[in-house]
Scaffold this motif. Structure first.
Motif, PDB file in Angstrom:
ATOM      1  N   GLY A  17      -6.271  27.873  17.725  1.00 13.00           N
ATOM      2  CA  GLY A  17      -7.375  27.258  18.461  1.00 13.00           C
ATOM      3  C   GLY A  17      -7.541  25.782  18.163  1.00 13.00           C
ATOM      4  N   GLY A  18      -6.526  25.169  17.578  1.00 12.47           N
ATOM      5  CA  GLY A  18      -6.629  23.746  17.266  1.00 12.47           C
ATOM      6  C   GLY A  18      -7.373  23.444  15.980  1.00 12.47           C
ATOM      7  N   LEU A  19      -7.628  24.464  15.154  1.00  6.84           N
ATOM      8  CA  LEU A  19      -8.248  24.199  13.857  1.00  6.84           C
ATOM      9  C   LEU A  19      -7.282  23.418  12.976  1.00  6.84           C
ATOM     10  CD1 LEU A  19      -9.811  27.713  13.047  1.00  6.84           C
ATOM     11  CD2 LEU A  19     -11.025  25.650  13.788  1.00  6.84           C
ATOM     12  N   CYS A  20      -7.832  22.512  12.193  1.00  6.09           N
ATOM     13  CA  CYS A  20      -7.009  21.837  11.182  1.00  6.09           C
ATOM     14  C   CYS A  20      -6.690  22.806  10.050  1.00  6.09           C
ATOM     15  CB  CYS A  20      -7.776  20.641  10.609  1.00  6.09           C
ATOM     16  SG  CYS A  20      -7.944  19.265  11.752  1.00  6.09           S
ATOM     17  N   TRP A  21      -5.593  22.532   9.367  1.00  8.30           N
ATOM     18  CA  TRP A  21      -5.238  23.395   8.244  1.00  8.30           C
ATOM     19  C   TRP A  21      -6.241  23.246   7.104  1.00  8.30           C
ATOM     20  CZ3 TRP A  21      -0.889  20.826  10.621  1.00  8.30           C
ATOM     21  CH2 TRP A  21      -0.058  21.700  11.335  1.00  8.30           C
ATOM     22  N   ASN A  22      -6.361  24.308   6.327  1.00  3.97           N
ATOM     23  CA  ASN A  22      -7.414  24.431   5.323  1.00  3.97           C
ATOM     24  C   ASN A  22      -7.304  23.452   4.151  1.00  3.97           C
ATOM     25  OD1 ASN A  22      -9.383  25.826   3.503  1.00  3.97           O
ATOM     26  ND2 ASN A  22      -7.476  26.340   2.435  1.00  3.97           N
ATOM     27  N   GLY A  23      -8.424  22.851   3.819  1.00  2.09           N
ATOM     28  CA  GLY A  23      -8.561  22.035   2.619  1.00  2.09           C
ATOM     29  C   GLY A  23      -9.982  21.512   2.564  1.00  2.09           C
ATOM     30  N   PHE A  24     -10.480  21.236   1.366  1.00  8.55           N
ATOM     31  CA  PHE A  24     -11.855  20.751   1.271  1.00  8.55           C
ATOM     32  C   PHE A  24     -12.021  19.793   0.102  1.00  8.55           C
ATOM     33  CE2 PHE A  24     -11.535  24.728  -1.038  1.00  8.55           C
ATOM     34  CZ  PHE A  24     -12.279  24.552  -2.196  1.00  8.55           C
ATOM     35  N   LEU A  25     -12.983  18.911   0.282  1.00  6.49           N
ATOM     36  CA  LEU A  25     -13.334  17.925  -0.728  1.00  6.49           C
ATOM     37  C   LEU A  25     -14.542  18.417  -1.501  1.00  6.49           C
ATOM     38  CD1 LEU A  25     -13.473  14.463   1.043  1.00  6.49           C
ATOM     39  CD2 LEU A  25     -12.131  15.004  -0.990  1.00  6.49           C
ATOM     40  N   VAL A  26     -14.518  18.241  -2.796  1.00  5.46           N
ATOM     41  CA  VAL A  26     -15.672  18.541  -3.635  1.00  5.46           C
ATOM     42  C   VAL A  26     -16.252  17.211  -4.095  1.00  5.46           C
ATOM     43  CG1 VAL A  26     -16.425  19.607  -5.790  1.00  5.46           C
ATOM     44  CG2 VAL A  26     -14.703  20.745  -4.366  1.00  5.46           C
ATOM     45  N   ASP A  27     -17.537  16.997  -3.781  1.00  5.92           N
ATOM     46  CA  ASP A  27     -18.245  15.781  -4.180  1.00  5.92           C
ATOM     47  C   ASP A  27     -17.506  14.517  -3.725  1.00  5.92           C
ATOM     48  OD1 ASP A  27     -20.530  14.652  -5.305  1.00  5.92           O
ATOM     49  OD2 ASP A  27     -19.526  14.286  -7.220  1.00  5.92           O
ATOM     50  N   GLN A  28     -16.830  14.602  -2.615  1.00  6.09           N
ATOM     51  CA  GLN A  28     -16.126  13.464  -1.989  1.00  6.09           C
ATOM     52  C   GLN A  28     -15.002  12.903  -2.855  1.00  6.09           C
ATOM     53  OE1 GLN A  28     -17.849  14.229   0.810  1.00  6.09           O
ATOM     54  NE2 GLN A  28     -18.288  12.132   1.385  1.00  6.09           N
ATOM     55  N   ARG A  29     -14.665  13.551  -3.976  1.00  6.55           N
ATOM     56  CA  ARG A  29     -13.729  12.936  -4.920  1.00  6.55           C
ATOM     57  C   ARG A  29     -12.573  13.846  -5.325  1.00  6.55           C
ATOM     58  NH1 ARG A  29     -16.637  12.260  -9.946  1.00  6.55           N
ATOM     59  NH2 ARG A  29     -18.029  13.873  -9.184  1.00  6.55           N
ATOM     60  N   TYR A  30     -12.817  15.137  -5.234  1.00  9.54           N
ATOM     61  CA  TYR A  30     -11.813  16.089  -5.684  1.00  9.54           C
ATOM     62  C   TYR A  30     -11.313  16.875  -4.473  1.00  9.54           C
ATOM     63  CZ  TYR A  30     -14.061  15.000 -10.127  1.00  9.54           C
ATOM     64  OH  TYR A  30     -14.594  14.341 -11.209  1.00  9.54           O
ATOM     65  N   LEU A  31     -10.037  16.789  -4.198  1.00  9.99           N
ATOM     66  CA  LEU A  31      -9.468  17.398  -2.996  1.00  9.99           C
ATOM     67  C   LEU A  31      -8.776  18.714  -3.345  1.00  9.99           C
ATOM     68  CD1 LEU A  31      -8.643  17.337  -0.023  1.00  9.99           C
ATOM     69  CD2 LEU A  31      -6.721  15.850  -0.662  1.00  9.99           C
ATOM     70  N   PHE A  32      -9.293  19.808  -2.802  1.00 10.07           N
ATOM     71  CA  PHE A  32      -8.655  21.103  -2.988  1.00 10.07           C
ATOM     72  C   PHE A  32      -7.709  21.337  -1.815  1.00 10.07           C
ATOM     73  CE2 PHE A  32     -10.627  23.549  -6.522  1.00 10.07           C
ATOM     74  CZ  PHE A  32     -11.437  22.536  -7.014  1.00 10.07           C
ATOM     75  N   GLU A  33      -6.432  21.378  -2.121  1.00  6.71           N
ATOM     76  CA  GLU A  33      -5.324  21.518  -1.185  1.00  6.71           C
ATOM     77  C   GLU A  33      -4.976  20.168  -0.532  1.00  6.71           C
ATOM     78  OE1 GLU A  33      -4.154  24.225  -1.937  1.00  6.71           O
ATOM     79  OE2 GLU A  33      -5.274  25.981  -1.326  1.00  6.71           O
TER      80      GLU A  33
END
Ligand SMILES: [Zn+2]
Length: 241
Positions: A17-33
């Motif tokens: 559906g055009g979703l971006c692949w999974n990843g998230f930022l914690v506190d704008q500084r730590y990138l998970f994935e």
């Protein structure tokens, strides 16, 4: 202190559906994935890629890992001056160097410095005010290792399942978290290496402490839920807890 999670993407490996692949930022500084579009998504949510202090990788499937060369490219050519820490399973550095040097020769000739921290199950590591403890989850045995993480940000506990099928490690992650980010790769399709909404997520939800929150990611567009204290994460949205 509040916990901010900003999703750079929420889709499973097929970007349905055009979703971006999974990843998230914690506190704008730590990138998970490091999903393939991580750099684009950071610009989209107006976070300076040079402000990323650490990247925490769960495993080496491409939808979680192949954005790293673009981040390294940006850091090399767009003025990064401070070191970055890259946390991941065994072979993370070797794989990143092989892929990165192949697609962008000279990528690792940089001034800012990379600290590689490869972790196995049970190991903890601290970057700034973030501590992560790796746990082994059950996903793809052909990869070096598949990890989930217990995490503490300035004393606030949260957890991330990485990609996994429902297993004891996921239940343990749920039991100890104020906020759990869980993969939910499909609504009702049973995929042996993933969790789905109908069969697996209710068990994960039942293991959470009474006031804890559950965020679903690595999803398909038909993942919708009425479970209490549960959010289906959306691309580019920030959630504060
Ligand atoms: Zn995977």
């Amino acid at each position: 202190m509040s916990l901010d999670l900003t999703f750079l993407g929420t889709g499973n490996a097929f970007a349905p559906g055009g979703l971006c692949w999974n990843g998230f930022l914690v506190d704008q500084r730590y990138l998970f994935e490091a999903p393939p579009q991580a750099l684009m998504s950071l610009h989209r949510v107006d976070v300076d890629p040079n402000a990323i202090e650490a990247v925490v990788l769960s495993h080496h499937h491409g939808d979680h890992f192949l954005g790293l060369p673009f981040l390294l490219l940006h850091w090399k050519h767009r003025g990064r001056e401070t070191p970055v820490t890259i946390v991941g399973p065994p072979q993370t550095e070797q794989l990143a160097r092989e892929i990165g040097e192949t697609v962008y020769p000279g990528l690792f000739e940089n001034e800012f410095g990379i600290e590689w921290r490869e972790v196995t199950a049970g190991e903890s590591t601290t970057i700034g005010d973030l501590t992560v403890e790796a746990v082994a989850v059950e996903h793809d045995d052909r990869l070096s290792l598949n990890l989930g993480y217990h995490a503490l940000l300035a004393g606030k506990p949260f957890a991330y399942t990485g990609d996994t099928r429902l297993c004891d490690a996921v239940i343990d992650l749920a039991q100890r978290a104020d906020v759990l980010v869980a993969e939910c790769a499909s609504r009702d399709t049973s995929i042996p290496i993933h969790m789905n909404l109908v069969e697996d997520i209710p068990e994960v939800h039942a293991a959470l402490p009474p006031n804890s929150k559950l965020l679903l990611t690595h999803i398909a567009p038909d993942v919708e839920t009425n479970l209490p204290r549960t959010i289906v994460a959306q691309d580019f949205k920030k959630y504060t807890f």
